[in-house]
Design an enzyme around this catalytic site. Structure first.
Site, short mmCIF file in Angstrom:
data_model
loop_
_atom_site.label_atom_id
_atom_site.label_comp_id
_atom_site.label_asym_id
_atom_site.label_seq_id
_atom_site.Cartn_x
_atom_site.Cartn_y
_atom_site.Cartn_z
N ARG A 89 0.85 -1.19 0.00
CA ARG A 89 0.00 0.00 0.00
C ARG A 89 0.88 1.23 0.00
NH1 ARG A 89 -4.02 2.39 4.62
NH2 ARG A 89 -2.18 3.59 5.21
N TYR A 135 -2.42 12.16 6.70
CA TYR A 135 -2.71 10.97 7.50
C TYR A 135 -2.08 9.73 6.86
CZ TYR A 135 -5.22 7.19 9.77
OH TYR A 135 -5.53 6.06 10.45
N ASP A 153 -4.93 4.07 -0.48
CA ASP A 153 -6.07 4.33 0.40
C ASP A 153 -6.40 5.82 0.40
OD1 ASP A 153 -6.83 3.00 3.74
OD2 ASP A 153 -7.96 4.40 2.47
N HIS A 193 -8.92 7.09 2.18
CA HIS A 193 -9.48 7.43 3.50
C HIS A 193 -10.74 8.28 3.40
CE1 HIS A 193 -6.21 5.57 5.65
NE2 HIS A 193 -5.32 6.26 4.99
N GLU A 206 -8.80 2.32 -2.31
CA GLU A 206 -9.60 2.04 -1.12
C GLU A 206 -10.33 3.26 -0.60
OE1 GLU A 206 -8.55 0.64 3.47
OE2 GLU A 206 -7.30 -0.02 1.80
N ARG A 250 -13.58 -4.96 2.79
CA ARG A 250 -12.51 -4.68 3.75
C ARG A 250 -12.91 -4.83 5.22
NH1 ARG A 250 -7.97 -4.22 4.27
NH2 ARG A 250 -7.53 -2.05 4.79
N GLU A 310 -4.45 -7.57 4.96
CA GLU A 310 -3.60 -6.44 5.33
C GLU A 310 -2.77 -6.84 6.56
OE1 GLU A 310 -3.91 -1.68 6.56
OE2 GLU A 310 -5.72 -2.92 6.52
O1 KDG Z 1 -8.05 3.33 13.13
C1 KDG Z 1 -8.13 3.63 11.81
C2 KDG Z 1 -7.04 2.96 11.03
O2 KDG Z 1 -7.02 1.64 11.30
C3 KDG Z 1 -7.22 3.15 9.52
O3 KDG Z 1 -7.21 4.48 9.20
C4 KDG Z 1 -6.16 2.44 8.76
O4 KDG Z 1 -7.31 2.89 6.74
C5 KDG Z 1 -6.57 2.17 7.35
C6 KDG Z 1 -6.10 0.94 6.72
O5 KDG Z 1 -6.59 0.65 5.61
O6 KDG Z 1 -5.27 0.29 7.30
MG MG Z 2 -8.10 1.92 4.98
#
Ligand code: KDG
Ligand code: MG
Length: 405
Positions: free
Chosen positions: A149, A161, A213, A215, A239, A286, A342
């Site tokens: 990732r 983030y 990802d 988010h 994602e 997921r 993951e």
């Molecule tokens: O607590 C939130 C995290 O686990 C998350 O933001 C991590 O998006 C995430 C991932 O795909 O691992």
């Molecule tokens: Mg995620």
């Protein structure tokens, strides 16, 4: 003589990050472990378990896993939601652990046995800029991963983030009572990411599976544009492209891109996947084994997904404990439409507190063949790391408004 639950206890430990663990003990002396960690809301699940669930578990037959699940899900008036489902998930995991120990079998054997020899896994390679990202990907590749990732910094943003400026491993929740606020800019992100990931693709070649990802940070049309712009990068998946409470919005994304879509780590029941699966709006589920209520419902979600040839790829970041990761690997070994797990990894101390039979080797995980889930908690060591408040950051747009997770 039917065994009986004689105790249900909740342990909170923080060997680098907070974990909530359920310990169920039976009259025959069997111990089952369950993960109830809900990042940034740990103590709410502790109370849900200690004050409401543990007392009603005592006296029950630990072998009746499905009945106990129905009892905790349908028995209470208030259903669903991350706190409730994390609590039920911990009970379900612990009862599967006990059943495996009672039968002297690893849980995957009770789920019908192995359909594969080992489970493909992916991990995280964050990098503040393209050179750092390529280095991080190369380092992960050298550890045997064939799927990575990739998360990048964004020019003009001080923090992003999931990415650290110095390349150190990121921890989702920052210690401390105050929530860290970050500035987010979707336009800057959309301008930068397609080019950055294209550079990574050309640096690493065509074979390595690349995942990214978002988010939940984009609007549906922005998500559609990103998916389209990333098609030449040939991502394994994109994602959480947009918040999916209103699942119809994914139709717009699907109309514009064939980049595979993965969604579901914040979903807690099969019903939240229903439209996404029946309309084939996603390619990967997921759900986390703990947050989706345990092994019992995760198998149901996988079965529904299989009807639409959608595959399971459970959430496995550092805030899902080694017990839940164990549960996911048992499901992974026994479930035909399981794609990839993951595996973000844990600090060494976490492996010392949660001694686990599951192993990682050469890009793959295996649950091991210990009876049950194959994880034992060192309670004395766990007690040395008390809970510390820690929260996920909050992101605001440049105009000060809150942006989505
Ligand atoms: O607590 C939130 C995290 O686990 C998350 O933001 C991590 O998006 C995430 C991932 O795909 O691992
Ligand atoms: Mg995620």
């Amino acid at each position: 003589m039917t065994d009986r639950i004689v105790a249900a206890d909740v342990l909170v430990t923080s060997p680098g990050r907070n974990f909530v663990t359920l310990k169920i003990t039976t009259a025959d002396g069997l111990v089952g472990w369950g993960d109830a960690t809900l990042n940034g809301r740990e103590l709410a699940v502790v109370s849900y378990l200690r004050d409401h669930v543990c007392p009603i578990l005592v006296g029950r037959d630990p072998a009746r896993i499905e009945d106990t699940w129905q009892y905790l899900y349908r028995g209470v008036y208030w259903r669903r939601g991350p706190v409730t489902m994390a609590a039920i998930g911990a009970v379900d995991l612990a009862l599967w652990d006990i059943k495996g120990k009672a039968c002297g079998q690893p849980v995957y054997q009770l789920l019908g046995g192995a359909v594969r020899d080992r489970i493909p896994s992916y991990t995280h390679a964050p990098g503040w800029d393209v050179p750092a990202l390529c280095d991080a990907v190369q380092a992960v590749r050298e550890r045997g991963f064939r799927a990575v990732r990739v998360q990048t910094g964004v020019p003009g943003l001080d923090s992003v983030y999931g990415v650290t400026k110095d390349g150190s491993a990121y921890e989702p929740a920052g210690r401390g009572r105050a929530l860290v606020e970050e500035v987010w800019d979707s336009d800057a992100y959309l301008r930068y990411v397609p080019g950055a990931l294209a550079e990574v693709r050309s640096a690493v070649g065509p074979e390595l599976a690349l995942l990214h990802d978002v988010h939940h940070r984009l609007t549906p049309i922005q998500a559609a544009r990103l998916g389209q712009a990333l098609e030449p990068v040939d991502l394994f998946w994109l994602e959480d492209v947009t918040p999916a409470e209103n699942q119809e919005v994914l139709r717009l994304v699907r109309q514009h891109t064939t980049t595979p879509l993965a969604i579901g780590e914040v979903f807690t029941t099969v019903w939240e996947f229903q439209q996404l699966l029946t309309e084939q709006l996603i390619d990967f589920v997921r759900a986390a084994v703990s947050h989706a209520g345990g092994i019992t419902p995760l198998r149901r979600i996988a079965a529904l997904a299989e009807v639409w040839q959608v595959r399971l790829a459970p959430h496995g970041p550092s805030d899902v404990s080694p017990i839940a990761l164990a549960g996911a690997t048992h499901v992974g070994l026994a479930t035909p439409n399981f794609a990839i797990q993951e595996y973000m990894g844990y600090p060494e101390r976490v492996h010392e507190v949660f001694r686990h039979a599951w192993t990682y080797a050469d890009g793959h995980l295996h649950p091991g063949d210990a009876p049950g889930l194959g994880v034992e908690v060192d309670e004395a060591l766990a007690a040395r790391f008390p809970y510390e408040p820690a929260y996920l950051p909050v992101a605001r747009r440049r105009d000060g408004t809150l942006t989505d997770w």
